[in-house]
Design a protein around this motif. Structure first.
Motif, PDB file in Angstrom:
ATOM      1  N   TYR A 267     -70.534   9.014 -45.234  1.00 34.05           N
ATOM      2  CA  TYR A 267     -69.662   7.853 -45.229  1.00 34.05           C
ATOM      3  C   TYR A 267     -68.201   8.259 -45.359  1.00 34.05           C
ATOM      4  O   TYR A 267     -67.869   9.223 -46.058  1.00 34.05           O
ATOM      5  N   ALA A 268     -67.339   7.477 -44.727  1.00 34.55           N
ATOM      6  CA  ALA A 268     -65.913   7.610 -44.978  1.00 34.55           C
ATOM      7  C   ALA A 268     -65.624   7.096 -46.379  1.00 34.55           C
ATOM      8  O   ALA A 268     -66.300   6.168 -46.866  1.00 34.55           O
ATOM      9  N   ALA A 269     -64.641   7.674 -47.024  1.00 35.95           N
ATOM     10  CA  ALA A 269     -64.310   7.293 -48.392  1.00 35.95           C
ATOM     11  C   ALA A 269     -63.959   5.808 -48.490  1.00 35.95           C
ATOM     12  O   ALA A 269     -64.252   5.146 -49.486  1.00 35.95           O
ATOM     13  N   SER A 270     -63.362   5.268 -47.432  1.00 36.73           N
ATOM     14  CA  SER A 270     -62.894   3.886 -47.462  1.00 36.73           C
ATOM     15  C   SER A 270     -64.027   2.866 -47.459  1.00 36.73           C
ATOM     16  O   SER A 270     -63.809   1.694 -47.799  1.00 36.73           O
ATOM     17  N   VAL A 271     -65.238   3.289 -47.081  1.00 40.55           N
ATOM     18  CA  VAL A 271     -66.343   2.334 -47.009  1.00 40.55           C
ATOM     19  C   VAL A 271     -67.492   2.689 -47.939  1.00 40.55           C
ATOM     20  O   VAL A 271     -68.441   1.903 -48.088  1.00 40.55           O
ATOM     21  N   LYS A 272     -67.429   3.850 -48.546  1.00 38.94           N
ATOM     22  CA  LYS A 272     -68.508   4.288 -49.429  1.00 38.94           C
ATOM     23  C   LYS A 272     -68.706   3.267 -50.545  1.00 38.94           C
ATOM     24  O   LYS A 272     -67.745   2.752 -51.112  1.00 38.94           O
ATOM     25  N   ASP A 273     -69.937   2.988 -50.861  1.00 41.00           N
ATOM     26  CA  ASP A 273     -70.349   2.019 -51.887  1.00 41.00           C
ATOM     27  C   ASP A 273     -70.223   0.566 -51.418  1.00 41.00           C
ATOM     28  O   ASP A 273     -70.597  -0.344 -52.166  1.00 41.00           O
ATOM     29  N   ARG A 274     -69.706   0.345 -50.218  1.00 41.03           N
ATOM     30  CA  ARG A 274     -69.657  -1.011 -49.650  1.00 41.03           C
ATOM     31  C   ARG A 274     -70.527  -1.129 -48.401  1.00 41.03           C
ATOM     32  O   ARG A 274     -71.129  -2.180 -48.159  1.00 41.03           O
ATOM     33  N   PHE A 275     -70.581  -0.066 -47.611  1.00 44.70           N
ATOM     34  CA  PHE A 275     -71.339  -0.064 -46.366  1.00 44.70           C
ATOM     35  C   PHE A 275     -72.583   0.814 -46.518  1.00 44.70           C
ATOM     36  O   PHE A 275     -72.563   1.814 -47.240  1.00 44.70           O
ATOM     37  N   THR A 276     -73.643   0.448 -45.807  1.00 43.24           N
ATOM     38  CA  THR A 276     -74.867   1.243 -45.809  1.00 43.24           C
ATOM     39  C   THR A 276     -75.367   1.406 -44.382  1.00 43.24           C
ATOM     40  O   THR A 276     -75.564   0.411 -43.672  1.00 43.24           O
ATOM     41  N   ILE A 277     -75.577   2.654 -43.973  1.00 41.57           N
ATOM     42  CA  ILE A 277     -76.146   2.930 -42.662  1.00 41.57           C
ATOM     43  C   ILE A 277     -77.624   3.221 -42.833  1.00 41.57           C
ATOM     44  O   ILE A 277     -78.040   3.870 -43.801  1.00 41.57           O
ATOM     45  N   SER A 278     -78.421   2.715 -41.910  1.00 40.80           N
ATOM     46  CA  SER A 278     -79.858   2.951 -41.962  1.00 40.80           C
ATOM     47  C   SER A 278     -80.382   2.996 -40.528  1.00 40.80           C
ATOM     48  O   SER A 278     -79.666   2.654 -39.580  1.00 40.80           O
ATOM     49  N   ARG A 279     -81.654   3.406 -40.399  1.00 37.30           N
ATOM     50  CA  ARG A 279     -82.215   3.536 -39.060  1.00 37.30           C
ATOM     51  C   ARG A 279     -83.646   3.054 -39.038  1.00 37.30           C
ATOM     52  O   ARG A 279     -84.331   3.062 -40.066  1.00 37.30           O
ATOM     53  N   ASN A 280     -84.084   2.661 -37.856  1.00 40.60           N
ATOM     54  CA  ASN A 280     -85.485   2.338 -37.611  1.00 40.60           C
ATOM     55  C   ASN A 280     -85.875   3.182 -36.410  1.00 40.60           C
ATOM     56  O   ASN A 280     -85.598   2.824 -35.271  1.00 40.60           O
ATOM     57  N   ASN A 281     -86.505   4.312 -36.682  1.00 42.09           N
ATOM     58  CA  ASN A 281     -86.802   5.257 -35.607  1.00 42.09           C
ATOM     59  C   ASN A 281     -87.693   4.664 -34.516  1.00 42.09           C
ATOM     60  O   ASN A 281     -87.392   4.840 -33.328  1.00 42.09           O
ATOM     61  N   PRO A 282     -88.786   3.969 -34.865  1.00 44.42           N
ATOM     62  CA  PRO A 282     -89.633   3.434 -33.782  1.00 44.42           C
ATOM     63  C   PRO A 282     -88.890   2.457 -32.869  1.00 44.42           C
ATOM     64  O   PRO A 282     -89.217   2.363 -31.683  1.00 44.42           O
ATOM     65  N   LYS A 283     -87.910   1.766 -33.424  1.00 47.04           N
ATOM     66  CA  LYS A 283     -87.147   0.813 -32.622  1.00 47.04           C
ATOM     67  C   LYS A 283     -85.891   1.438 -32.031  1.00 47.04           C
ATOM     68  O   LYS A 283     -85.144   0.760 -31.324  1.00 47.04           O
ATOM     69  N   ASN A 284     -85.648   2.712 -32.338  1.00 46.74           N
ATOM     70  CA  ASN A 284     -84.442   3.400 -31.850  1.00 46.74           C
ATOM     71  C   ASN A 284     -83.184   2.595 -32.143  1.00 46.74           C
ATOM     72  O   ASN A 284     -82.312   2.407 -31.287  1.00 46.74           O
ATOM     73  N   THR A 285     -83.120   2.112 -33.362  1.00 52.17           N
ATOM     74  CA  THR A 285     -82.017   1.239 -33.758  1.00 52.17           C
ATOM     75  C   THR A 285     -81.381   1.743 -35.045  1.00 52.17           C
ATOM     76  O   THR A 285     -82.082   2.175 -35.966  1.00 52.17           O
ATOM     77  N   VAL A 286     -80.073   1.670 -35.098  1.00 49.34           N
ATOM     78  CA  VAL A 286     -79.332   2.008 -36.306  1.00 49.34           C
ATOM     79  C   VAL A 286     -78.573   0.756 -36.758  1.00 49.34           C
ATOM     80  O   VAL A 286     -78.156  -0.052 -35.934  1.00 49.34           O
ATOM     81  N   TYR A 287     -78.453   0.611 -38.067  1.00 45.59           N
ATOM     82  CA  TYR A 287     -77.819  -0.568 -38.645  1.00 45.59           C
ATOM     83  C   TYR A 287     -76.632  -0.155 -39.517  1.00 45.59           C
ATOM     84  O   TYR A 287     -76.597   0.946 -40.057  1.00 45.59           O
ATOM     85  N   LEU A 288     -75.710  -1.071 -39.663  1.00 42.04           N
ATOM     86  CA  LEU A 288     -74.612  -0.882 -40.599  1.00 42.04           C
ATOM     87  C   LEU A 288     -74.472  -2.172 -41.399  1.00 42.04           C
ATOM     88  O   LEU A 288     -74.001  -3.184 -40.875  1.00 42.04           O
ATOM     89  N   GLN A 289     -74.919  -2.124 -42.641  1.00 43.23           N
ATOM     90  CA  GLN A 289     -74.780  -3.261 -43.542  1.00 43.23           C
ATOM     91  C   GLN A 289     -73.423  -3.160 -44.214  1.00 43.23           C
ATOM     92  O   GLN A 289     -73.141  -2.167 -44.891  1.00 43.23           O
ATOM     93  N   MET A 290     -72.605  -4.167 -44.019  1.00 46.78           N
ATOM     94  CA  MET A 290     -71.243  -4.143 -44.538  1.00 46.78           C
ATOM     95  C   MET A 290     -71.086  -5.257 -45.573  1.00 46.78           C
ATOM     96  O   MET A 290     -71.209  -6.435 -45.242  1.00 46.78           O
TER      97      MET A 290
END
Length: 130
Positions: free
Chosen positions: A60-83
């Protein structure tokens, strides 16, 4: 080739939340990492977050750490960014990126450098009002 399509952007008040999604299609079997970058008007594109596709390690970039979360769903080939706890300075076009080159190093530079990503989405606008 890998195609990336982002979704989930929009207008939100400061303190609110948004969840971005990025769906990959095409030659997805070779993806080693995916990430999110953003570009505000008049500014250069900057790193937001990245995730190792197999092990799931995140960066994570320092400016978003602890506020944003990146995650993935491999079977769906999808990545998410919860902000969460969004701020007006988070306003930007958010781009999804993917790469096939594998880097064993966990050094931040290898994950935050936009030049190390091969494929890019069209971007989705996120606007945070004060």
């Amino acid at each position: 080739q890998v195609q990336l399509v982002e979704s989930g952007g929009g207008l939100v008040q400061a303190g609110g939340s948004l969840r971005l999604s990025c769906a990959a299609s095409g030659r997805t079997v070779g993806i080693s990492a995916m990430g999110w970058f953003r570009q505000a008007p008049g500014k250069e594109r900057e790193f937001v977050a990245a995730i190792n596709w197999s092990g799931g390690r995140t960066y994570y970039a320092a400016s978003v750490k602890d506020r944003f979360t990146i995650s993935r769903n491999n079977p769906k080939n999808t990545v998410y960014l919860q902000m969460n706890s969004l701020k007006p300075e988070d306003t930007a076009v958010y781009y999804c990126a993917a790469r096939t080159q594998y880097y064993s190093s966990t050094a931040y530079y290898y994950w935050a450098d936009s030049g190390r990503y091969d494929y890019w989405g069209q971007g989705t606008q996120v606007t945070v009002s004060s």
